[in-house]
Design a protein around this motif. Structure first.
Motif, PDB file in Angstrom:
ATOM      1  N   MET A 261       5.604  17.795  -2.051  1.00 13.32           N
ATOM      2  CA  MET A 261       4.160  17.626  -2.172  1.00 13.32           C
ATOM      3  C   MET A 261       3.676  18.090  -3.541  1.00 13.32           C
ATOM      4  O   MET A 261       2.795  17.483  -4.149  1.00 13.32           O
ATOM      5  N   LEU A 262       4.245  19.178  -4.036  1.00 18.82           N
ATOM      6  CA  LEU A 262       3.888  19.690  -5.354  1.00 18.82           C
ATOM      7  C   LEU A 262       4.155  18.638  -6.435  1.00 18.82           C
ATOM      8  O   LEU A 262       3.415  18.521  -7.421  1.00 18.82           O
ATOM      9  N   CYS A 263       5.203  17.835  -6.218  1.00 22.38           N
ATOM     10  CA  CYS A 263       5.541  16.763  -7.154  1.00 22.38           C
ATOM     11  C   CYS A 263       4.676  15.523  -6.962  1.00 22.38           C
ATOM     12  O   CYS A 263       4.825  14.546  -7.703  1.00 22.38           O
ATOM     13  N   GLY A 264       3.795  15.561  -5.969  1.00 19.17           N
ATOM     14  CA  GLY A 264       2.951  14.404  -5.714  1.00 19.17           C
ATOM     15  C   GLY A 264       3.640  13.322  -4.906  1.00 19.17           C
ATOM     16  O   GLY A 264       3.211  12.163  -4.931  1.00 19.17           O
ATOM     17  N   LEU A 265       4.695  13.674  -4.167  1.00 19.34           N
ATOM     18  CA  LEU A 265       5.382  12.695  -3.336  1.00 19.34           C
ATOM     19  C   LEU A 265       4.705  12.591  -1.975  1.00 19.34           C
ATOM     20  O   LEU A 265       4.468  13.617  -1.322  1.00 19.34           O
ATOM     21  N   PRO A 266       4.379  11.390  -1.511  1.00 18.03           N
ATOM     22  CA  PRO A 266       3.908  11.243  -0.136  1.00 18.03           C
ATOM     23  C   PRO A 266       5.034  11.644   0.820  1.00 18.03           C
ATOM     24  O   PRO A 266       6.157  11.139   0.711  1.00 18.03           O
ATOM     25  N   VAL A 267       4.749  12.565   1.714  1.00 16.57           N
ATOM     26  CA  VAL A 267       5.753  13.067   2.652  1.00 16.57           C
ATOM     27  C   VAL A 267       5.560  12.415   4.012  1.00 16.57           C
ATOM     28  O   VAL A 267       4.435  12.347   4.522  1.00 16.57           O
ATOM     29  N   VAL A 268       6.658  11.946   4.592  1.00 19.96           N
ATOM     30  CA  VAL A 268       6.678  11.426   5.960  1.00 19.96           C
ATOM     31  C   VAL A 268       7.644  12.316   6.725  1.00 19.96           C
ATOM     32  O   VAL A 268       8.861  12.240   6.537  1.00 19.96           O
ATOM     33  N   ALA A 269       7.121  13.204   7.569  1.00 19.42           N
ATOM     34  CA  ALA A 269       7.943  14.230   8.200  1.00 19.42           C
ATOM     35  C   ALA A 269       7.697  14.305   9.701  1.00 19.42           C
ATOM     36  O   ALA A 269       6.596  14.028  10.185  1.00 19.42           O
ATOM     37  N   GLN A 297       5.165   4.019   8.556  1.00 17.31           N
ATOM     38  CA  GLN A 297       4.459   4.773   7.516  1.00 17.31           C
ATOM     39  C   GLN A 297       5.087   4.544   6.144  1.00 17.31           C
ATOM     40  O   GLN A 297       4.386   4.389   5.136  1.00 17.31           O
ATOM     41  N   LEU A 298       6.420   4.500   6.087  1.00 22.80           N
ATOM     42  CA  LEU A 298       7.103   4.259   4.815  1.00 22.80           C
ATOM     43  C   LEU A 298       6.851   2.832   4.329  1.00 22.80           C
ATOM     44  O   LEU A 298       6.667   2.600   3.129  1.00 22.80           O
ATOM     45  N   ASN A 299       6.835   1.890   5.231  1.00 25.23           N
ATOM     46  CA  ASN A 299       6.526   0.511   4.858  1.00 25.23           C
ATOM     47  C   ASN A 299       5.112   0.394   4.295  1.00 25.23           C
ATOM     48  O   ASN A 299       4.871  -0.310   3.306  1.00 25.23           O
ATOM     49  N   ALA A 300       4.169   1.092   4.949  1.00 23.75           N
ATOM     50  CA  ALA A 300       2.785   1.051   4.477  1.00 23.75           C
ATOM     51  C   ALA A 300       2.669   1.636   3.076  1.00 23.75           C
ATOM     52  O   ALA A 300       1.946   1.106   2.214  1.00 23.75           O
ATOM     53  N   LEU A 301       3.390   2.712   2.814  1.00 32.00           N
ATOM     54  CA  LEU A 301       3.368   3.319   1.484  1.00 32.00           C
ATOM     55  C   LEU A 301       3.974   2.383   0.438  1.00 32.00           C
ATOM     56  O   LEU A 301       3.498   2.293  -0.690  1.00 32.00           O
ATOM     57  N   ARG A 302       5.022   1.682   0.819  1.00 33.30           N
ATOM     58  CA  ARG A 302       5.641   0.753  -0.130  1.00 33.30           C
ATOM     59  C   ARG A 302       4.695  -0.382  -0.507  1.00 33.30           C
ATOM     60  O   ARG A 302       4.613  -0.772  -1.679  1.00 33.30           O
ATOM     61  N   GLU A 303       3.957  -0.864   0.484  1.00 27.80           N
ATOM     62  CA  GLU A 303       3.121  -2.047   0.258  1.00 27.80           C
ATOM     63  C   GLU A 303       1.764  -1.722  -0.358  1.00 27.80           C
ATOM     64  O   GLU A 303       1.111  -2.601  -0.904  1.00 27.80           O
ATOM     65  N   ASP A 304       1.341  -0.475  -0.282  1.00 20.90           N
ATOM     66  CA  ASP A 304      -0.024  -0.134  -0.698  1.00 20.90           C
ATOM     67  C   ASP A 304       0.010   0.933  -1.802  1.00 20.90           C
ATOM     68  O   ASP A 304       0.092   2.127  -1.527  1.00 20.90           O
ATOM     69  N   ARG A 305      -0.060   0.496  -3.054  1.00 23.58           N
ATOM     70  CA  ARG A 305      -0.020   1.429  -4.187  1.00 23.58           C
ATOM     71  C   ARG A 305      -1.202   2.396  -4.153  1.00 23.58           C
ATOM     72  O   ARG A 305      -1.055   3.594  -4.447  1.00 23.58           O
ATOM     73  N   ALA A 306      -2.394   1.899  -3.786  1.00 21.25           N
ATOM     74  CA  ALA A 306      -3.576   2.764  -3.740  1.00 21.25           C
ATOM     75  C   ALA A 306      -3.390   3.875  -2.718  1.00 21.25           C
ATOM     76  O   ALA A 306      -3.787   5.026  -2.939  1.00 21.25           O
ATOM     77  N   LEU A 307      -2.786   3.546  -1.580  1.00 23.50           N
ATOM     78  CA  LEU A 307      -2.514   4.558  -0.557  1.00 23.50           C
ATOM     79  C   LEU A 307      -1.546   5.602  -1.109  1.00 23.50           C
ATOM     80  O   LEU A 307      -1.759   6.811  -0.923  1.00 23.50           O
ATOM     81  N   ARG A 308      -0.506   5.145  -1.784  1.00 23.83           N
ATOM     82  CA  ARG A 308       0.469   6.079  -2.349  1.00 23.83           C
ATOM     83  C   ARG A 308      -0.193   7.056  -3.308  1.00 23.83           C
ATOM     84  O   ARG A 308       0.045   8.259  -3.256  1.00 23.83           O
ATOM     85  N   MET A 309      -1.041   6.548  -4.192  1.00 22.57           N
ATOM     86  CA  MET A 309      -1.641   7.410  -5.196  1.00 22.57           C
ATOM     87  C   MET A 309      -2.665   8.358  -4.585  1.00 22.57           C
ATOM     88  O   MET A 309      -2.800   9.498  -5.027  1.00 22.57           O
ATOM     89  N   ARG A 310      -3.402   7.884  -3.584  1.00 20.57           N
ATOM     90  CA  ARG A 310      -4.378   8.767  -2.926  1.00 20.57           C
ATOM     91  C   ARG A 310      -3.668   9.925  -2.231  1.00 20.57           C
ATOM     92  O   ARG A 310      -4.068  11.093  -2.379  1.00 20.57           O
ATOM     93  N   VAL A 311      -2.607   9.617  -1.496  1.00 24.25           N
ATOM     94  CA  VAL A 311      -1.860  10.668  -0.792  1.00 24.25           C
ATOM     95  C   VAL A 311      -1.133  11.564  -1.793  1.00 24.25           C
ATOM     96  O   VAL A 311      -1.043  12.783  -1.611  1.00 24.25           O
ATOM     97  N   SER A 312      -0.636  10.962  -2.875  1.00 23.91           N
ATOM     98  CA  SER A 312       0.060  11.729  -3.908  1.00 23.91           C
ATOM     99  C   SER A 312      -0.849  12.804  -4.497  1.00 23.91           C
ATOM    100  O   SER A 312      -0.462  13.971  -4.617  1.00 23.91           O
ATOM    101  N   ARG A 313      -2.056  12.421  -4.869  1.00 25.79           N
ATOM    102  CA  ARG A 313      -3.013  13.371  -5.443  1.00 25.79           C
ATOM    103  C   ARG A 313      -3.362  14.480  -4.451  1.00 25.79           C
ATOM    104  O   ARG A 313      -3.363  15.662  -4.801  1.00 25.79           O
ATOM    105  N   ALA A 314      -3.626  14.106  -3.206  1.00 24.88           N
ATOM    106  CA  ALA A 314      -4.001  15.100  -2.197  1.00 24.88           C
ATOM    107  C   ALA A 314      -2.845  16.048  -1.896  1.00 24.88           C
ATOM    108  O   ALA A 314      -3.043  17.262  -1.723  1.00 24.88           O
ATOM    109  N   ALA A 315      -1.624  15.510  -1.833  1.00 25.34           N
ATOM    110  CA  ALA A 315      -0.453  16.351  -1.568  1.00 25.34           C
ATOM    111  C   ALA A 315      -0.260  17.366  -2.687  1.00 25.34           C
ATOM    112  O   ALA A 315      -0.015  18.557  -2.428  1.00 25.34           O
ATOM    113  N   HIS A 316      -0.365  16.914  -3.914  1.00 30.42           N
ATOM    114  CA  HIS A 316      -0.197  17.806  -5.068  1.00 30.42           C
ATOM    115  C   HIS A 316      -1.248  18.910  -5.064  1.00 30.42           C
ATOM    116  O   HIS A 316      -0.925  20.084  -5.284  1.00 30.42           O
TER     117      HIS A 316
END
Length: 362
Positions: A261-269, A297-316
């Protein structure tokens, strides 16, 4: 010195969570107090740059605070002979049998216990085999998760965020890291990784050598030994972080999840473990009960760049606040402040009754 802190851990595994926690505590607390590292075992060469002292019954300081970082290793009887001002036990793995053995080795002396997550504390207090009612310091134990220095991962998030608008033809990469231990992996993860590969994703697992026997060769699934590369470098190669463990293993905290999360990776756990309380589903990460949910969830992250970046920022932001402000403050307060009054009274009663034998000081 009377106020020195003595951190005790085997330091035998350069990839072990408790070993790394010991080093991180050494760095964090050393800014405010004299801190020394001790081991009864053969120390991993990765820690050779640190001054790790060997414990011998006649060669251990009487004063200060002794901190046992974990219960998974056997401590010698020197601990009973020590007249340390304060003894702290960090309980960081769900091993109630080892906890009881460690407490018996300590005898009836008072001990301050620190749990590595709220989930572990609750499970321990609910365990009828642990005789909690006879040990008030366990009921009053506090929670301190494992500290990580954010500076170690700062560049990973910066590079990820600066490249957010770039198009890439590289396959979407899912990965995880851990110690190379079968308990750290779910028995069906090999099948899950194959399914991700069939979907066109790339999989990288550092600490996944134990999965090789149960998995067919797949050019899109890379199983690396633990410590094959720096954690920050490995995490920078991923687009999403996946995590679940063997059903018989409980992840008390899971520092690798917070590092991701610190690295800004979307986590699926998996929604089981101490880390779960730091993840708000759909906001700074995702939690799942069934692997079908993880796959979606992983498929959704792959297909949606905006979702990835939003979750990335919040995780970080979640992990950065946790490691930069919240946890260091609580850790310093716990170790550097005077012990609680109940513990102090109990300790004085124990000391008077034991007339602890003297130990030759260095």
């Amino acid at each position: 010195m009377r106020n020195d802190i003595h951190l005790v851990n085997p330091l035998w595994d350069a990839n072990g969570g408790a070993d790394l926690r010991t080093i991180d505590l050494y760095k964090l607390l050393g800014r405010d107090r004299g801190v020394r590292l001790w081991s009864e075992y053969r120390v991993d060469p990765a820690f050779s740059h640190l001054h790790v002292e060997t414990i011998r019954p006649w060669r251990f300081r009487r004063e200060g605070t002794v901190v046992l970082v974990g219960v998974y290793f056997r401590s010698g009887y020197w601990i009973r002979r020590s007249a340390a001002r304060r003894v702290v036990l960090i309980y960081n793995t769900a091993q109630p049998d080892r906890l009881m053995k460690t407490l018996r080795r300590l005898g009836d002396r008072p001990v301050q216990i620190i749990y590595t997550s709220e989930a572990l504390r609750a499970a321990t207090l609910d365990d009828p085999m642990l005789e909690i009612s006879d040990r008030p310091y366990m009921r009053d134990g506090i929670v301190l998760e494992s500290f990580v220095d954010p500076a170690s991962f700062a560049g990973v998030f910066a590079r990820r965020w600066n490249a957010r608008g770039e198009q890439s033809n590289a396959p979407f990469t899912v990965g995880r890291l851990s110690r190379d231990n079968p308990r750290k992996h779910h028995p069906h993860d090999a099948r899950f990784f194959s399914a991700l590969s069939n979907e066109g994703m790339r999989v990288r697992v550092m600490g996944g050598a134990s999965l090789r026997e149960g998995m067919r060769a797949d050019p899109h699934v890379e199983l690396l030994p633990a410590g094959a590369m720096r954690s920050a470098d490995f995490l920078s190669s991923l687009d999403a972080f996946y995590y679940r463990t063997h059903p018989g293993y409980f992840e008390a905290f899971g520092r690798v999840i917070l590092e991701a999360m610190l690295c800004g990776l979307p986590v699926v756990a998996e929604a089981r473990g101490g880390y779960a309380r730091h993840i708000q589903h759909g906001e700074n990460g995702f939690l799942f009960e069934h692997p079908r949910e993880a796959f979606a969830q992983l498929n959704a992250l792959r297909e949606d760049r905006a979702l990835r970046m939003r979750v990335s920022r919040a995780a970080h932001e979640t992990a950065l606040h946790f490691f930069e402000k919240d946890l260091p403050q609580r850790t310093r307060r716990a170790f550097l402040a005077d012990p609680p009054s109940l513990w102090t009274v109990t300790r004085l009663q124990w000391h008077d009754s034991q007339m602890a034998p003297s130990i030759r000081m260095e």
